[in-house]
Write a protein that holds these residues in place. Sequence first.
Motif, PDB file in Angstrom:
ATOM      1  N   ARG A 189       0.868  -1.191   0.000  1.00 13.89           N
ATOM      2  CA  ARG A 189       0.000   0.000   0.000  1.00 13.89           C
ATOM      3  C   ARG A 189       0.895   1.229   0.000  1.00 13.89           C
ATOM      4  O   ARG A 189       1.932   1.251   0.672  1.00 13.89           O
TER       5      ARG A 189
ATOM      6  N   LEU B 240       2.629   4.408   0.886  1.00 15.41           N
ATOM      7  CA  LEU B 240       2.832   5.148   2.128  1.00 15.41           C
ATOM      8  C   LEU B 240       4.278   5.630   2.130  1.00 15.41           C
ATOM      9  O   LEU B 240       5.202   4.868   2.399  1.00 15.41           O
TER      10      LEU B 240
ATOM     11  N   VAL C 286      -4.213  -0.945   5.642  1.00 19.62           N
ATOM     12  CA  VAL C 286      -3.583  -2.164   6.157  1.00 19.62           C
ATOM     13  C   VAL C 286      -4.591  -3.313   6.359  1.00 19.62           C
ATOM     14  O   VAL C 286      -4.314  -4.435   5.940  1.00 19.62           O
TER      15      VAL C 286
ATOM     16  N   ALA D 179       4.441  -0.897   5.512  1.00 23.51           N
ATOM     17  CA  ALA D 179       4.920  -0.511   6.853  1.00 23.51           C
ATOM     18  C   ALA D 179       3.956  -1.182   7.826  1.00 23.51           C
ATOM     19  O   ALA D 179       3.272  -0.526   8.598  1.00 23.51           O
TER      20      ALA D 179
ATOM     21  N   SER E  14       2.772  -3.091  10.905  1.00 20.94           N
ATOM     22  CA  SER E  14       3.212  -3.347  12.279  1.00 20.94           C
ATOM     23  C   SER E  14       2.785  -4.742  12.699  1.00 20.94           C
ATOM     24  O   SER E  14       1.679  -5.172  12.404  1.00 20.94           O
TER      25      SER E  14
ATOM     26  N   ARG F 199      -2.926  -9.381  14.908  1.00 15.94           N
ATOM     27  CA  ARG F 199      -2.622  -9.804  13.537  1.00 15.94           C
ATOM     28  C   ARG F 199      -1.881 -11.135  13.523  1.00 15.94           C
ATOM     29  O   ARG F 199      -2.061 -11.940  12.616  1.00 15.94           O
TER      30      ARG F 199
ATOM     31  N   SER G 202      -5.266   1.605  11.282  1.00 16.94           N
ATOM     32  CA  SER G 202      -3.845   1.497  11.646  1.00 16.94           C
ATOM     33  C   SER G 202      -3.700   1.274  13.150  1.00 16.94           C
ATOM     34  O   SER G 202      -4.665   1.407  13.909  1.00 16.94           O
ATOM     35  N   THR G 203      -2.484   0.978  13.572  1.00 15.21           N
ATOM     36  CA  THR G 203      -2.226   0.803  15.001  1.00 15.21           C
ATOM     37  C   THR G 203      -2.442   2.136  15.730  1.00 15.21           C
ATOM     38  O   THR G 203      -2.812   2.138  16.898  1.00 15.21           O
TER      39      THR G 203
ATOM     40  N   PHE H   7       0.793   9.133  14.109  1.00 10.40           N
ATOM     41  CA  PHE H   7       1.046   8.053  13.158  1.00 10.40           C
ATOM     42  C   PHE H   7       2.455   7.508  13.348  1.00 10.40           C
ATOM     43  O   PHE H   7       3.195   7.962  14.227  1.00 10.40           O
ATOM     44  N   ASP H   8       2.830   6.589  12.463  1.00 12.40           N
ATOM     45  CA  ASP H   8       4.138   5.941  12.548  1.00 12.40           C
ATOM     46  C   ASP H   8       5.253   6.987  12.479  1.00 12.40           C
ATOM     47  O   ASP H   8       5.304   7.790  11.537  1.00 12.40           O
TER      48      ASP H   8
END
Length: 369
Positions: A40, A42, A80, A98, A100, A105, A264-265, A300-301
Motif C-alpha cells: 500500500r 505510504l 492495512v 509498513a 506493524s 494480527r 492502523s495501530t 502516526f508511525d
Amino acid sequence: MLRFLLALTAVLMLALPMTAQVSAQVVSAQEPQKLKVATRVLEPFVVEKKGELTGFSIDLWRAIADRLKIETEFVFAKDVPSLLELVKSQQADLGIAAISVTAERDKVLDFSQPMMDSGLQILVRGDGGGGPPNPLGGLLRSVFSKAALVWLGIAALLIIIPAHIVWWLERKHPDGIVPAGEPYYPGILHALWWAAGTLATQGESMPRSWVGRIFAILWMFVGVIFVAYYTAQLTATLTVEQIQGAINGPEDLPGKKVGTIKGSTSATYLEELRSQMKPYEKITDAYGALLNREVDAVVFDSPVLLYYANTDGKGRAQVVGSVFRKQDYGIVFQRGSEWRKRVDGALLAIREDGTYQALHDKWFGVEGK
Ligand code: GLU
C-alpha cells in the motif's frame, strides 16, 4: 535383424515422450516463480512516482526477491486491514509496506523477522503548535477573524442608531450635543462621536434634553454589556488558542482533534485514548487536514511523520515528543506459508552484507548526520 529394428523403434517411441517430459520439468524449474505481493502506498516505504514504484520497503523486497530469484507482481490495497485480507484470502502470497506486527494480527497471519523498528509519534503545525504558543499571532488572528468582523458590524449598528436618536432629540437644544443651528451634516458627526464614546464606556458629554438624558443612561448600560461580551469572547478565543497550541506529548492528546489512518495501530491507540479521532485513508489527506486546521495533530508511525516533516512538510509541520507505543514492521504471510523461512533467510543475509544499511541510509539518511 528386423525384430531388433522393431524393438529399437518401440523403445525409442516410448522414450521420446519421456525425454520431452524431463526437459519440460527442467525448464519449469529454471523459470523464476512469480509471487503476488500486496502493498500500500505510504511514503517513504512505498512511493509511487510517475507510475514507478520505489520506497524503502519496495527496494528491500526487490533485494530479497533478487536473492530468492523470484519475480514479483504487486497488488495494491487501500489500507492495512484490506492488505492483510488480501494475504489471508490468498489473493496475494505475502504483503510488505509498513505493516506493524501486533498480537491481534499474529493470531491469524505469520510475520517475518522484524524488518525495521518503529513506533508512534505526534505531528503538529509548524507555527508553534507544539512549542510555546505565540501570543501575538493568536491576538492578530483573533482581531482579524470572521467573528471579529461580526463584532465590528454590531458595534457600527450600536453607534449609528443611537447617534441618530440623540441627534434628533438634541438638534434643537441650545447647548446640547449637537451645536445649535447645525444642519444634519456636520451635526450628525457630533452625535456619532458621542455614541461611539458611550459604547466604549468613555462618553464625555451628556445630552441636555430630559428625554435625551434618559436615553443616554439606558445606552450607557448597553455600552457596558457590549464591552463585557466582547472582552469575554476575545479572552475565550485566546485561551482556546493557547490550549490548542500546547501539544507536546501523548498526555496532551485527550480531547483534541487528532487525525490518523483508518485501521492502523495509531487508530487503535487513539480509540483507547478517547481523543476526537478523525480517520483518513491517505496520510497526505491527514497532513492536509492538519495544515487547514481541521485537526490539531496527526498521530502516526514515527518514520513516516519524520520523513514528511523533513521533506514536503518542512517549515509547515513538526514532530513533537518522543516515540511511544514502540512496534516492529514485518513482512506478512499466510499461516504456515513455506515462503516465510526463505524470506527470513534472505532478509538476514541482506542485513549482514550491508545492503539493508545502504537502503536505510538512502531513505532515512545516515544516522547521526
Ligand atoms: N504501521 C501501521 C499499521 O500497521 C500503519 C501502516 C499504514 O497505514 O500503512 O497499522
